[in-house]
Motif scaffolding. Sequence first.
Motif, mmCIF file in Angstrom:
data_model
loop_
_atom_site.group_PDB
_atom_site.id
_atom_site.type_symbol
_atom_site.label_atom_id
_atom_site.label_comp_id
_atom_site.label_asym_id
_atom_site.label_seq_id
_atom_site.Cartn_x
_atom_site.Cartn_y
_atom_site.Cartn_z
ATOM 1 N N CYS A 105 60.746 45.419 28.469
ATOM 2 C CA CYS A 105 60.343 46.080 29.714
ATOM 3 C C CYS A 105 61.132 47.346 29.981
ATOM 4 O O CYS A 105 60.941 47.980 31.026
ATOM 5 N N TYR A 106 62.012 47.730 29.074
ATOM 6 C CA TYR A 106 62.853 48.913 29.258
ATOM 7 C C TYR A 106 62.556 49.950 28.179
ATOM 8 O O TYR A 106 62.188 49.601 27.051
ATOM 9 N N VAL A 151 63.006 58.807 31.528
ATOM 10 C CA VAL A 151 64.302 58.522 32.137
ATOM 11 C C VAL A 151 64.129 57.296 33.037
ATOM 12 O O VAL A 151 63.335 57.327 33.981
ATOM 13 N N SER A 152 64.845 56.231 32.737
ATOM 14 C CA SER A 152 64.689 54.990 33.490
ATOM 15 C C SER A 152 65.455 55.058 34.810
ATOM 16 O O SER A 152 66.585 55.557 34.862
ATOM 17 N N ILE A 153 64.833 54.531 35.859
ATOM 18 C CA ILE A 153 65.448 54.440 37.178
ATOM 19 C C ILE A 153 65.553 52.966 37.545
ATOM 20 O O ILE A 153 64.558 52.238 37.471
ATOM 21 N N PRO A 154 66.721 52.499 37.960
ATOM 22 C CA PRO A 154 66.876 51.071 38.270
ATOM 23 C C PRO A 154 66.030 50.636 39.464
ATOM 24 O O PRO A 154 65.666 51.437 40.327
ATOM 25 N N VAL A 155 65.733 49.352 39.480
ATOM 26 C CA VAL A 155 65.075 48.699 40.607
ATOM 27 C C VAL A 155 66.007 47.625 41.132
ATOM 28 O O VAL A 155 66.545 46.834 40.355
ATOM 29 N N ASP A 156 66.245 47.609 42.448
ATOM 30 C CA ASP A 156 67.070 46.563 43.036
ATOM 31 C C ASP A 156 66.247 45.822 44.078
ATOM 32 O O ASP A 156 65.015 45.921 44.095
ATOM 33 N N GLY A 215 51.421 48.038 28.663
ATOM 34 C CA GLY A 215 51.567 48.644 29.964
ATOM 35 C C GLY A 215 52.072 50.062 29.902
ATOM 36 O O GLY A 215 51.898 50.753 28.894
ATOM 37 N N ALA A 216 52.691 50.488 30.975
ATOM 38 C CA ALA A 216 53.139 51.879 31.078
ATOM 39 C C ALA A 216 54.190 52.221 30.026
ATOM 40 O O ALA A 216 54.168 53.318 29.461
ATOM 41 N N VAL A 217 55.118 51.290 29.753
ATOM 42 C CA VAL A 217 56.172 51.555 28.762
ATOM 43 C C VAL A 217 55.549 51.907 27.419
ATOM 44 O O VAL A 217 55.920 52.890 26.764
ATOM 45 N N ARG A 218 54.576 51.103 26.988
ATOM 46 C CA ARG A 218 53.907 51.351 25.709
ATOM 47 C C ARG A 218 53.121 52.656 25.741
ATOM 48 O O ARG A 218 53.132 53.426 24.778
ATOM 49 N N ALA A 219 52.439 52.918 26.856
ATOM 50 C CA ALA A 219 51.639 54.142 26.963
ATOM 51 C C ALA A 219 52.522 55.382 26.862
ATOM 52 O O ALA A 219 52.175 56.351 26.169
ATOM 53 N N PHE A 220 53.655 55.374 27.544
ATOM 54 C CA PHE A 220 54.549 56.521 27.503
ATOM 55 C C PHE A 220 55.127 56.716 26.102
ATOM 56 O O PHE A 220 55.258 57.842 25.618
ATOM 57 N N LYS A 221 55.467 55.606 25.441
ATOM 58 C CA LYS A 221 55.989 55.706 24.073
ATOM 59 C C LYS A 221 54.938 56.280 23.130
ATOM 60 O O LYS A 221 55.253 57.085 22.250
ATOM 61 N N ASN A 222 53.691 55.864 23.307
ATOM 62 C CA ASN A 222 52.624 56.285 22.402
ATOM 63 C C ASN A 222 52.396 57.792 22.428
ATOM 64 O O ASN A 222 51.985 58.383 21.411
#
Length: 276
Positions: free
Chosen positions: A231-232, A14-19, A1-8
Amino acid sequence: GAVRAFKNVGARVVSIPVDAGGTDVAALERELARLHDEGVQPKLIYVISNFQNPSGISTSFERRKRIVELAQSYGTLILEDDAYFDLRYGGDQIPPIYTLDQSGSTLYLGTFSKIMGAGMRLGWVVAEPEIIGKLSVLKIDGGTNVFGSYVAAEWIPEHLEEHISQLRAIYAHRRDLMLAALEQHMPAGTSWTRPEGGFFIWVTFPEGVDTVRMLPQARERGVEFLPGQTCYMDDQGHNSMRLSYSFASDERIEPGIKIVAEIVRGELLELGLPAA
C-alpha cells in the motif's frame, strides 16, 4: 488501485502520512514547500477523503479546508477519490473537498463499483468544464461499459437508495464482527483502526513482524489479507496489513481473525517478543 496506476505511468510520487485525523496536512505542507524550493511543480494532490483505502480513516473537515488552501497556495490540483462516500455507518457526514474549493481546482471522482456491484466498472468525474474537456480528449480507449451504463440508468432511479441502505446494514455488521474478533484474539502490542464506514481495517503489529512473510501461511489456512507494504510507494508498512470485511461472510470473520492472530503469535515468538 492508485498506487499501481501511478507506478504504471512512471509518476514521481511523494507519500504523505495518514493519522487518526486523515491526511497529515502539516506533512503535506512541508513536502509542498520542499518541492517548491527544488523548483518542482506537483501535478496534483491525491486524496481518498472518506474511509481511506487502506486505513479506513476519513480526513477531518478542518484538514479538508487546509488541503484546499495548500493546493491554491502552491498552484496544484486536487484529485479527490470519494469511492466510499455513501458507505458511512456512523458519525457525521463530512462535506467533500470539492464543495469546499471555490477555485475550481478539485476533481471529484465517484464510482458505482462500491454501491451497485463490484463488477459494475462505471464511474464519474466532476470538475470545471475546461478540465472535463481536456480529460475527454484523452479518453480514446473506447473502454466505456456501454451496456452497463444502460443497465445502471434503468436500475438506479428505483433501486439504488434502498440497495445502499441494505449495504450499509450488512457492512456495518461485518465491521463490528471483525472489530470484536480483533479485540478477542490479537496479541498485546497490536493496534487497528475503527472506521466509521468503507470496507477496510488497518492493523499494525509490533516492529519486526513481516506481514508479507505471513501471507503464504494465512493462504494455506484459507485466509487472505493485503500486506501493508503493497500500500506504499516507498519501503514502509512491513508490520501492517489491510483487512477487508466487505466480502467476508459473517460466519468466517471470527475464525479468520483467529487464524491471523495465531500466525502473528508465531512470528512474535520467533522474534523473542511477548506473544500473549
